[in-house]
Design an enzyme around this catalytic site. Sequence first.
Site, mmCIF file in Angstrom:
data_model
loop_
_atom_site.group_PDB
_atom_site.id
_atom_site.type_symbol
_atom_site.label_atom_id
_atom_site.label_comp_id
_atom_site.label_asym_id
_atom_site.label_seq_id
_atom_site.Cartn_x
_atom_site.Cartn_y
_atom_site.Cartn_z
ATOM 1 N N GLU A 43 38.795 40.799 44.844
ATOM 2 C CA GLU A 43 39.366 39.753 45.529
ATOM 3 C C GLU A 43 40.466 39.663 45.804
ATOM 4 O OE1 GLU A 43 38.936 35.925 42.936
ATOM 5 O OE2 GLU A 43 39.286 34.745 44.477
ATOM 6 N N ARG A 279 36.174 46.536 30.253
ATOM 7 C CA ARG A 279 37.083 46.645 31.243
ATOM 8 C C ARG A 279 38.679 48.192 31.174
ATOM 9 N NH1 ARG A 279 39.692 42.281 33.587
ATOM 10 N NH2 ARG A 279 37.771 41.926 34.412
ATOM 11 N N LYS A 289 45.505 39.316 36.882
ATOM 12 C CA LYS A 289 46.569 38.786 38.056
ATOM 13 C C LYS A 289 47.385 37.283 37.758
ATOM 14 C CE LYS A 289 43.386 40.644 40.629
ATOM 15 N NZ LYS A 289 42.008 39.883 41.471
HETATM 16 P P1 ATP Z 1 41.613 39.398 36.817
HETATM 17 O O1 ATP Z 1 40.802 39.185 35.949
HETATM 18 O O2 ATP Z 1 42.688 40.929 37.051
HETATM 19 O O3 ATP Z 1 42.004 38.541 38.137
HETATM 20 P P2 ATP Z 1 39.380 40.239 38.592
HETATM 21 O O4 ATP Z 1 38.616 41.488 37.454
HETATM 22 O O5 ATP Z 1 39.409 39.010 38.613
HETATM 23 O O6 ATP Z 1 40.536 40.900 38.164
HETATM 24 P P3 ATP Z 1 38.609 41.590 40.347
HETATM 25 O O7 ATP Z 1 39.096 41.375 41.842
HETATM 26 O O8 ATP Z 1 37.124 40.472 41.231
HETATM 27 O O9 ATP Z 1 39.736 41.176 39.695
HETATM 28 O O10 ATP Z 1 38.054 43.372 40.944
HETATM 29 C C1 ATP Z 1 37.608 43.974 41.289
HETATM 30 C C2 ATP Z 1 36.847 45.023 40.357
HETATM 31 O O11 ATP Z 1 37.343 45.490 39.445
HETATM 32 C C3 ATP Z 1 35.498 43.755 39.626
HETATM 33 O O12 ATP Z 1 34.648 44.635 39.830
HETATM 34 C C4 ATP Z 1 36.836 43.842 38.624
HETATM 35 O O13 ATP Z 1 35.414 43.797 37.479
HETATM 36 C C5 ATP Z 1 36.565 44.962 38.237
HETATM 37 N N1 ATP Z 1 38.320 45.349 37.168
HETATM 38 C C6 ATP Z 1 39.493 44.091 36.955
HETATM 39 N N2 ATP Z 1 39.922 44.809 36.312
HETATM 40 C C7 ATP Z 1 39.550 44.959 35.533
HETATM 41 C C8 ATP Z 1 39.736 46.014 34.483
HETATM 42 N N3 ATP Z 1 40.589 45.993 33.585
HETATM 43 N N4 ATP Z 1 38.725 47.146 34.032
HETATM 44 C C9 ATP Z 1 37.487 47.893 34.081
HETATM 45 N N5 ATP Z 1 37.308 46.887 36.096
HETATM 46 C C10 ATP Z 1 38.338 46.198 36.633
HETATM 47 MG MG MG Z 2 36.861 38.953 39.742
#
Ligand code: ATP
Ligand code: MG
Length: 578
Positions: A43, A279, A289
Amino acid sequence: MNFEKPAEETQGKKQGSFLYQWIAADVASGKHGGQVVTRFPPEPNGYLHIGHAKAVCVDFGLAEQFGGVCHLRMDDTNPEKESDEYAENIQRDIRWLGFDWGEHFYSAADMFDKMYEIAETLIKNGQAYVCGLSQEEWKQYRGVPTEPGKESPTRNTPPEENLALFRRMKAGEFADGTLCLRAKIDMASPNIHFRDPVLYRIMHARHYHTGDKWCVYPMYDFAHPIEDALEGVTHSMCTLEFEVHRPLYNWVVDRMDEMGLLVVRNGIKIRPEQREFSRLNLTYTVMSKRLLLKLVEEKRVNGWDDPRMPTLCGMRRRGYPPTAIRNFCESVGVTKFISTTDFSILEEAVRSELNRTSARRLAVFDPVKLVIDNYPEDGEEFFDAVNNPENEADGKRKVPFSRELYVERADYMKDPPKKFHRLAIGREVRLRYACLFTCTHVVEDADGNVAEIHGTMDMDSRGGTAPDGRAVRGTIHWVSVKHAVRVPVRLYDRLFTVADPLADNPAEFLRFLNPDSATETTALAEPSVMQSAPGEKVQFERTGYFFADPEDSKPGAPVFNRTATLKDSWAKDSSKNQ
Ligand code: ATP
Ligand code: MG
């Protein structure tokens, strides 16, 4: 806390991971005609961090291994926090990591028309309805997993009425939060996500790509399977929290199948499937984020690319090589266990890569003068120094030497223990690349601090080998006083003082910021250091790995960021490692 142990994680390594086996089995059975299409769906509401790097490595890495492709898709369904700046930097960071999506760049926003159409079809089929429950009521009606929930009063409204209402929602007639579109699935399902989940919400917000075209936006659970299906993704991998959403993912895909909307590629209808992995969590940092944005907005750090940030742009600026990050992601493996990886494992991956690739240089950080009493007053000579013992092709350079040198203050001891193999009165030491030197006496200042270390060199030991083959255990580095150049150095350390800054009260995580995470100093270095180009990586021998900051360095005037100390300084210091 569980620490992931790379040695035991061969199960989690690419070859053997459950995700690898999942895809391998599908390829072997001819499912999807053997085609492999994955996607990484960030995102654009922040910068990528090391956790995302793991997902990038999984998504792109597995596609690569099976000769498939990985799509890059901006999952931009939440206009309030998204921007082009984020979207562009995400692409830059993925390229930097070494992955390429070719022509397969997609955006959820480009599929909004289609999503809306699908929503209308669901309404017409009696599979979705408009609901006017407030947030509070909605939660109450939904209930708890152990008991059936309560049906919304509008659950059985006829499709025509729902359709008219949904179109008015789209036309902007209602305020945010007043109405939403829900799937009509099962209010008694033990899976709470199956209890008539919300598909669309009203949000009068400008989208960075579609502008003011929309005031209704799809929810992640609805949008994601549609995006996967429309792109013809075969294997959709995400983090563990989405496991409970999988039945809903499949429900949406089933509806699309009924509508004839699944992609047919090479004669095969592609039905995307989702699997989940745990994760990446790292000690001594935060990865959400939202919290990273807080650090940036409150100026606790100097922007998203501050070298202390766990963001990829921060790590790039700190001098972490992309190969090291990829190796690290591979070493922690892919599993379904929730665990936290120690920051030192990442640092070790960085050291191991930099050890292979960094040019060695001599620099003194806490100088004290050393005088070679038997060396000519205005004498000068140049010794050959190896640029990188790990890579002979990097050759040698000349390092200037003279009667007065700078050495590290910590390399001298007044009352040394037996095992101290460095400078002490009466002891002999090797001056790296130059000669053997025996300390005879020191000069102290009025406060009793050592001001000068004196001694004599063995004139037959040029290059650093004893003429008679006698053993000299210690080797120290030095810089010639009259040739030394002064270089600004920024010493970075861990951003937080505790392993888990969110452990007690997440709202108070800022209390654990490490006040010493960024300090500045000046190093005295051999002249060749001035030629380090912006972006160049060096090892200052016996001290650590450093990176000529690409933005603040100028040709002929580098500014160094400390990438990592030579050894794990936190492992020894138990007060820091609680
Ligand atoms: P945040 O919780 O930091 O806002 P998010 O998961 O909402 O992160 P996205 O931009 O939606 O952020 O993430 C893109 C991809 O990265 C998704 O498929 C998510 O599952 C994966 N991802 C995010 N954080 C991690 C992590 N700590 N380890 C592995 N994969 C991750
Ligand atoms: Mg997400």
